[in-house]
Design a protein around this motif. Structure first.
Motif, PDB file in Angstrom:
ATOM      1  N   UNK A  56     -42.553  38.970   5.738  1.00  0.00           N
ATOM      2  CA  UNK A  56     -43.111  37.625   5.632  1.00  0.00           C
ATOM      3  C   UNK A  56     -43.277  36.989   7.007  1.00  0.00           C
ATOM      4  N   UNK A  57     -42.319  37.239   7.909  1.00  0.00           N
ATOM      5  CA  UNK A  57     -42.426  36.717   9.280  1.00  0.00           C
ATOM      6  C   UNK A  57     -43.642  37.331   9.975  1.00  0.00           C
ATOM      7  N   UNK A  58     -43.778  38.643   9.854  1.00  0.00           N
ATOM      8  CA  UNK A  58     -44.883  39.331  10.525  1.00  0.00           C
ATOM      9  C   UNK A  58     -46.228  38.834   9.995  1.00  0.00           C
ATOM     10  N   UNK A  59     -46.322  38.652   8.678  1.00  0.00           N
ATOM     11  CA  UNK A  59     -47.577  38.190   8.081  1.00  0.00           C
ATOM     12  C   UNK A  59     -47.901  36.758   8.503  1.00  0.00           C
ATOM     13  N   UNK A  60     -46.881  35.900   8.519  1.00  0.00           N
ATOM     14  CA  UNK A  60     -47.115  34.503   8.902  1.00  0.00           C
ATOM     15  C   UNK A  60     -47.555  34.405  10.351  1.00  0.00           C
ATOM     16  N   UNK A  61     -46.905  35.157  11.230  1.00  0.00           N
ATOM     17  CA  UNK A  61     -47.270  35.120  12.655  1.00  0.00           C
ATOM     18  C   UNK A  61     -48.694  35.630  12.851  1.00  0.00           C
ATOM     19  N   UNK A  62     -49.091  36.613  12.045  1.00  0.00           N
ATOM     20  CA  UNK A  62     -50.443  37.176  12.190  1.00  0.00           C
ATOM     21  C   UNK A  62     -51.520  36.132  11.930  1.00  0.00           C
ATOM     22  N   UNK A  63     -51.210  35.107  11.133  1.00  0.00           N
ATOM     23  CA  UNK A  63     -52.211  34.062  10.858  1.00  0.00           C
ATOM     24  C   UNK A  63     -52.500  33.214  12.086  1.00  0.00           C
ATOM     25  N   UNK A  64     -51.645  33.278  13.097  1.00  0.00           N
ATOM     26  CA  UNK A  64     -51.878  32.521  14.335  1.00  0.00           C
ATOM     27  C   UNK A  64     -52.715  33.303  15.331  1.00  0.00           C
ATOM     28  N   UNK A  65     -53.041  34.561  15.001  1.00  0.00           N
ATOM     29  CA  UNK A  65     -53.765  35.400  15.944  1.00  0.00           C
ATOM     30  C   UNK A  65     -52.847  36.209  16.831  1.00  0.00           C
ATOM     31  N   UNK A  66     -51.525  36.053  16.671  1.00  0.00           N
ATOM     32  CA  UNK A  66     -50.557  36.843  17.422  1.00  0.00           C
ATOM     33  C   UNK A  66     -50.000  37.962  16.544  1.00  0.00           C
ATOM     34  N   UNK A  67     -49.336  38.916  17.162  1.00  0.00           N
ATOM     35  CA  UNK A  67     -48.797  40.069  16.438  1.00  0.00           C
ATOM     36  C   UNK A  67     -47.299  40.154  16.694  1.00  0.00           C
ATOM     37  N   UNK A  68     -46.524  40.117  15.616  1.00  0.00           N
ATOM     38  CA  UNK A  68     -45.063  40.191  15.709  1.00  0.00           C
ATOM     39  C   UNK A  68     -44.589  41.594  15.347  1.00  0.00           C
ATOM     40  N   UNK A  69     -43.604  42.079  16.094  1.00  0.00           N
ATOM     41  CA  UNK A  69     -43.035  43.405  15.830  1.00  0.00           C
ATOM     42  C   UNK A  69     -41.511  43.308  15.921  1.00  0.00           C
ATOM     43  N   UNK A  70     -40.837  43.773  14.866  1.00  0.00           N
ATOM     44  CA  UNK A  70     -39.375  43.735  14.852  1.00  0.00           C
ATOM     45  C   UNK A  70     -38.848  44.731  15.879  1.00  0.00           C
ATOM     46  N   UNK A  71     -38.019  44.247  16.813  1.00  0.00           N
ATOM     47  CA  UNK A  71     -37.510  45.155  17.852  1.00  0.00           C
ATOM     48  C   UNK A  71     -36.026  45.429  17.691  1.00  0.00           C
ATOM     49  N   UNK A  72     -35.380  44.820  16.681  1.00  0.00           N
ATOM     50  CA  UNK A  72     -33.999  45.166  16.356  1.00  0.00           C
ATOM     51  C   UNK A  72     -33.941  45.497  14.877  1.00  0.00           C
ATOM     52  N   UNK A  73     -33.694  46.760  14.560  1.00  0.00           N
ATOM     53  CA  UNK A  73     -33.661  47.188  13.166  1.00  0.00           C
ATOM     54  C   UNK A  73     -32.535  46.510  12.405  1.00  0.00           C
ATOM     55  N   UNK A  74     -31.428  46.255  13.093  1.00  0.00           N
ATOM     56  CA  UNK A  74     -30.305  45.561  12.481  1.00  0.00           C
ATOM     57  C   UNK A  74     -30.178  44.185  13.093  1.00  0.00           C
ATOM     58  N   UNK A  75     -29.627  43.254  12.329  1.00  0.00           N
ATOM     59  CA  UNK A  75     -29.422  41.903  12.851  1.00  0.00           C
ATOM     60  C   UNK A  75     -28.443  41.939  14.007  1.00  0.00           C
ATOM     61  N   UNK A  76     -28.701  41.121  15.047  1.00  0.00           N
ATOM     62  CA  UNK A  76     -27.772  41.048  16.163  1.00  0.00           C
ATOM     63  C   UNK A  76     -27.139  39.669  16.183  1.00  0.00           C
ATOM     64  N   UNK A  77     -26.014  39.583  16.887  1.00  0.00           N
ATOM     65  CA  UNK A  77     -25.295  38.315  17.002  1.00  0.00           C
ATOM     66  C   UNK A  77     -25.367  37.865  18.447  1.00  0.00           C
ATOM     67  N   UNK A  78     -25.685  36.583  18.634  1.00  0.00           N
ATOM     68  CA  UNK A  78     -25.833  36.071  19.986  1.00  0.00           C
ATOM     69  C   UNK A  78     -25.337  34.639  20.038  1.00  0.00           C
ATOM     70  N   UNK A  79     -24.816  34.271  21.194  1.00  0.00           N
ATOM     71  CA  UNK A  79     -24.356  32.899  21.393  1.00  0.00           C
ATOM     72  C   UNK A  79     -25.562  31.965  21.262  1.00  0.00           C
ATOM     73  N   UNK A  80     -25.489  31.049  20.306  1.00  0.00           N
ATOM     74  CA  UNK A  80     -26.634  30.181  20.022  1.00  0.00           C
ATOM     75  C   UNK A  80     -27.008  29.325  21.218  1.00  0.00           C
ATOM     76  N   UNK A  81     -26.027  28.850  21.910  1.00  0.00           N
ATOM     77  CA  UNK A  81     -26.307  27.993  23.061  1.00  0.00           C
ATOM     78  C   UNK A  81     -27.087  28.750  24.113  1.00  0.00           C
ATOM     79  N   UNK A  82     -26.732  30.032  24.299  1.00  0.00           N
ATOM     80  CA  UNK A  82     -27.444  30.827  25.293  1.00  0.00           C
ATOM     81  C   UNK A  82     -28.840  31.198  24.805  1.00  0.00           C
ATOM     82  N   UNK A  83     -28.937  31.500  23.502  1.00  0.00           N
ATOM     83  CA  UNK A  83     -30.232  31.904  22.937  1.00  0.00           C
ATOM     84  C   UNK A  83     -31.242  30.781  22.982  1.00  0.00           C
ATOM     85  N   UNK A  84     -30.763  29.550  22.927  1.00  0.00           N
ATOM     86  CA  UNK A  84     -31.688  28.419  22.843  1.00  0.00           C
ATOM     87  C   UNK A  84     -32.288  28.039  24.178  1.00  0.00           C
ATOM     88  N   UNK A  85     -31.884  28.692  25.238  1.00  0.00           N
ATOM     89  CA  UNK A  85     -32.444  28.370  26.544  1.00  0.00           C
ATOM     90  C   UNK A  85     -33.562  29.347  26.856  1.00  0.00           C
TER      91      UNK A  85
END
Length: 829
Positions: A56-85
């Motif tokens: 659903x993410x890939x299809x929705x992004x495609x409507x903007x003219x961009x192409x999304x590709x999943x680059x992590x097969x499994x979910x990863x965990x990251x510090x939210x504060x760091x990710x938001x920068x």
């Protein structure tokens, strides 16, 4: 600590793309906090617990003219504060969860009088020192200037004064609120056109009076001997013609003189003044008229392009029928429809906004956006675009973009942006004029002063020689040489069914090294055609056509028309079926002679056969699909009568045209199409195209053009649809197939093949090369004559009469040489 999916998004590199992705994903997940962006690296992170899946993410992004590709097969965990920068376009950290502003310190000005690259160059010189040259950008096609870092009113005043110094006028741009300024600009263009026409009439009047008073032979004698002046009435007509022609040229020439930056405007004024100084009234008036005509045509052409771009938005309807939370239906302006609103599209209606189908099935004509040659079946989850036309089934969509950012709106913006990237090539004569005019003036002054002061020469004698130098240096022949050749070349092209919108576009085909072509309507005829008939069950082709045509007899669907045309071409007597019922997305059912008959898509076959599988029929359908054709199944009750293969008909001349282009030295010919890959590749093989790029949205066509430009330099784009307009504008030369092309494509393009004759393309390249050769001959001859007499003058051997004869003779010869292009046809290679 949160768990995320990370996507690599091609095209995500700044805050504008972040905004677009939010608009399509937030309605699906309901919470902006579940998204995180790193535009600097092209990363999109989505909370695993957001309730939306990877597809659903890939299809929705495609409507903007961009192409999304999943680059992590499994979910990863990251510090939210760091990710938001993350980094925005400017490289500064921006909180990913905040709405990124669209350059709040950027101010757009409407510039009245900015019609060509010369005005852009002048604005850069005047406004650049005030705001910094790196903070300026220009949209020539819309007449706008964008300045970064101009938030205070004092700064605005400085910019307005700088624009006034450049001889133009600026006002703050406000969408939909610049009508008064636009009316003023239109009024200026009307006055300019009237003055130019008046100048031409006055030149003709003055010449007629002159000839009537003195006789043609006497007028020619005066032109050579310069012993008498024209009659007073003729001189008056010539004077008024010159004043009318220089009304919008003189201010620019004065500005160029004050800034010590000689340009073509100053050169023209010097030419007119020089001709008047030696009594050549007709020559002065003619030069002034031709130059004014060139300026008026250039302004008119750009004005047409601006109006066409504004008219693009008329493709989409102004209102949308929405269903509110209470289930009530009502019509509202599209500008008031929020993202995520449910919109009802009736049969035959235009789709008002980009969206995703949530109910209903139909066939949608998407040709204005995607370039598809036949309507596309849409059902639940399919993406639709504003401005496309719904078929016979009612559908409901959930909007994914606001009206200001639909695919169609972005096409309009891309046309302007791409146009602003194309700095017009400055003609050689204009560059030469910067040096030629001041050098000649200084040389004439030196001829007058140096010999008497240093060598004891006669002041009277060397004043005479200085006058001779000014006469022969009068750039009339040089100034006339290019516009006369260009006008003749444009006329010759028009006689061959090729509309060229200006001299610079006539020169460019000679220099292109690569060509990109659209498929539908360019390499093909743009309409479906029956390519193959496959009768089954002992039936013959005529019987197969008769059944299909009877079912489709009253349909206006493009495929139905193709079947009916094929039946008519084979002399089939079509008797319309009775009780005909359309099954949206499936086919059509009717009754012929009391028996049920049907025409349907491959997807409808299983329903008709009750789930039974026919391997031979499946193989035939697969063969048709591999060939890039659409398979239509014709049957009676539960049996199949046969198959009809329908495809977009290739232009008969397409293969020969591609071969000729290769012979002319075009290094690469590429197909860029929004159509499906299979038919595109099949047509590419049939026509000899070097590369095929299929299933492209308009922005992807622009990207492909930019890659070609990087590889080959000057690239031409040939197309016909709205979806081709941005690629045409971004290319070095846009060529539209005229009769079936959209208004936007034709107006955006630099050249239109008015007869839809693709064979005019190689002819155009040969014609352009011939025009350039004539221009070089004229310029070379004009300069050679002047150099010879300049040398004779410095040796004291030239006479005023000889200089006058050479000047008039050179002007006449370059005109005659240029006029050869008017009658140039296919016989001249």
């Amino acid at each position: 600590m949160d768990r995320w999916w990370r996507f690599k998004v091609r095209g995500l590199d700044c805050q504008n793309e972040v905004r677009l992705i939010k608009e399509v994903l937030v309605p699906l997940i309901g919470d902006e906090q579940r998204l995180s962006f790193q535009p600097k690296h092209g990363f999109l992170d989505v909370d695993v617990d957001s309730g939306i899946g990877v597809e659903a993410v890939i299809e929705a992004v495609s409507t903007t003219g961009m192409i999304a590709e999943l680059i992590t097969a499994d979910a990863f965990t990251e510090d939210k504060a760091e990710a938001d920068s993350c980094s925005s376009c400017s490289g500064e950290p921006v909180p990913a969860q905040q709405t990124l502003p669209d350059r709040p310190d950027s101010v757009i000005f409407k510039i009245h009088g900015m019609d060509c690259g010369d005005e852009v160059a002048v604005l850069k010189r005047e406004v650049g020192p005030v705001v910094g040259l790196g903070n300026l950008s220009f949209d020539l096609i819309n007449g706008r200037m964008s300045v970064v870092g101009t938030s205070d009113a004092v700064h605005h005043a400085g910019i307005l004064k700088a624009v006034e110094r450049a001889g133009m006028r600026a006002e703050l741009w406000k969408d939909g609120k610049n009508s008064a300024g636009a009316q003023g600009e239109q009024r200026r263009r009307r006055i300019q056109a009237a003055l130019t026409i008046g100048s031409g009439v006055l030149v003709a009047t003055g010449f007629a009076i002159h000839v009537r008073a003195s006789g043609l032979a006497a007028v020619l004698h005066e032109s050579l001997a310069r012993e008498t002046h024209p009659p007073l009435l003729a001189m008056l007509a010539y004077s008024l013609a010159i004043l009318s022609a220089v009304r919008y040229v003189a201010p620019k020439a004065i500005l160029a003189a004050r800034r010590l930056r000689p340009d073509m405007n100053l050169l023209m004024i010097v030419a007119v003044a020089g001709a008047l100084g030696i009594g050549q009234w007709f020559e002065a008036a003619t030069v002034a008229f031709f130059f004014a005509l060139a300026l008026a045509l250039e302004a008119w052409s750009l004005g047409r392009a601006r109006r066409a771009v504004a008219a693009l938005m008329d493709i989409a309807p102004d209102t949308a029928r929405i269903r509110d939370a209470a289930g009530v239906e009502k019509d509202v302006p599209v500008a008031d429809v929020a993202v995520g609103t449910q919109v009802i599209v009736p049969p035959g209606g235009k789709i008002p906004l980009d969206g995703r189908v949530v109910a209903g099935t139909s066939a949608v004509d998407q040709a204005p956006i995607t370039g598809e040659s036949v309507p596309v079946t849409v059902t639940h989850g399919a993406t639709v675009f504003a401005g496309t036309i719904n078929g016979m089934g009612a559908i409901e969509i959930v909007t994914t973009r606001p009206a200001s950012d639909t695919t169609l709106a972005r096409i309009v913006r891309m046309v302007g942006e791409a146009q602003s990237k194309r700095a017009p090539t400055e003609q050689w004569v204009e560059r030469f004029a910067r040096i030629y005019t001041p050098v000649v003036m200084l040389l004439a002054l030196a001829v007058f002063l140096v010999p008497p002061l240093l060598l004891g020469g006669s002041w009277a004698a060397w004043f005479y020689q200085a006058l001779v130098l000014l006469v022969i240096a009068c750039p009339c022949a040089l100034v006339i040489s290019t516009p006369v050749s260009i006008v003749a070349g444009l006329t010759g092209a028009a006689k061959q069914g090729v509309l060229v919108k200006g001299g610079i576009h006539l020169e460019m085909p000679a220099r292109i090294t690569a060509i990109a072509m659209d498929k539908t309507g360019t390499l093909t005829l743009g309409r479906p055609k029956v390519v193959e008939l496959v009768p089954l069950g002992g039936r013959d082709e005529l019987e197969l056509l008769a059944i299909a045509a009877a079912i489709e007899a009253r349909s206006e669907h493009p495929i139905a028309r193709a079947i009916l045309d094929a039946a008519a071409g084979r002399g089939v007597d079509v008797v319309p079926a009775k009780a005909v019922t359309a099954l949206p997305g499936k086919g059509v059912v009717g009754t012929i002679g009391g028996r049920e008959a049907w025409v349907g898509s491959p997807g409808y076959l299983g329903e008709r056969l009750g789930g039974a599988r026919d391997d031979a029929l499946t193989l035939q359908l697969h063969r048709i699909a591999v060939a890039g054709l659409t398979g239509i199944i014709v049957g009676e009750a539960a049996s199949v009568v046969g198959l009809i293969a329908v495809g977009d008909a290739v232009r008969p001349e397409a293969r020969q045209v591609v071969a000729q282009l290769h012979e002319l030295g075009i290094a690469q010919i590429v197909m860029l199409t929004g159509d499906s890959r299979a038919p595109a590749q099949a047509i590419g093989r049939d026509t000899g195209i070097d590369e095929v790029h299929a299933e492209l949205l308009p922005e992807q066509k622009v990207e492909a053009i930019e890659r070609l430009v990087a590889q080959h330099g000057l690239v031409a784009m040939v197309g016909d649809g709205v979806n081709d307009a941005p690629a045409m504008a971004r290319s070095g030369l846009g060529i539209a197939m005229g009769a079936i092309g959209s208004d936007a494509a034709i107006e955006t393009a630099d050249i239109a093949l008015m007869q839809d004759d693709l064979s005019r393309l190689p002819w155009l390249i040969r014609h352009s090369r011939a025009t350039l050769a004539v221009i070089r001959q004229n310029i070379g001859f004009s300069l050679a004559i002047k150099l010879v007499f300049a040398g004779l003058t410095l040796l004291g051997m030239a006479s005023l009469w000889g200089a006058i004869a050479a000047d008039v003779g050179a002007s006449l010869l370059v005109v005659l040489n240029g006029m050869r292009l008017v009658g140039r046809g296919e016989r001249v290679q």
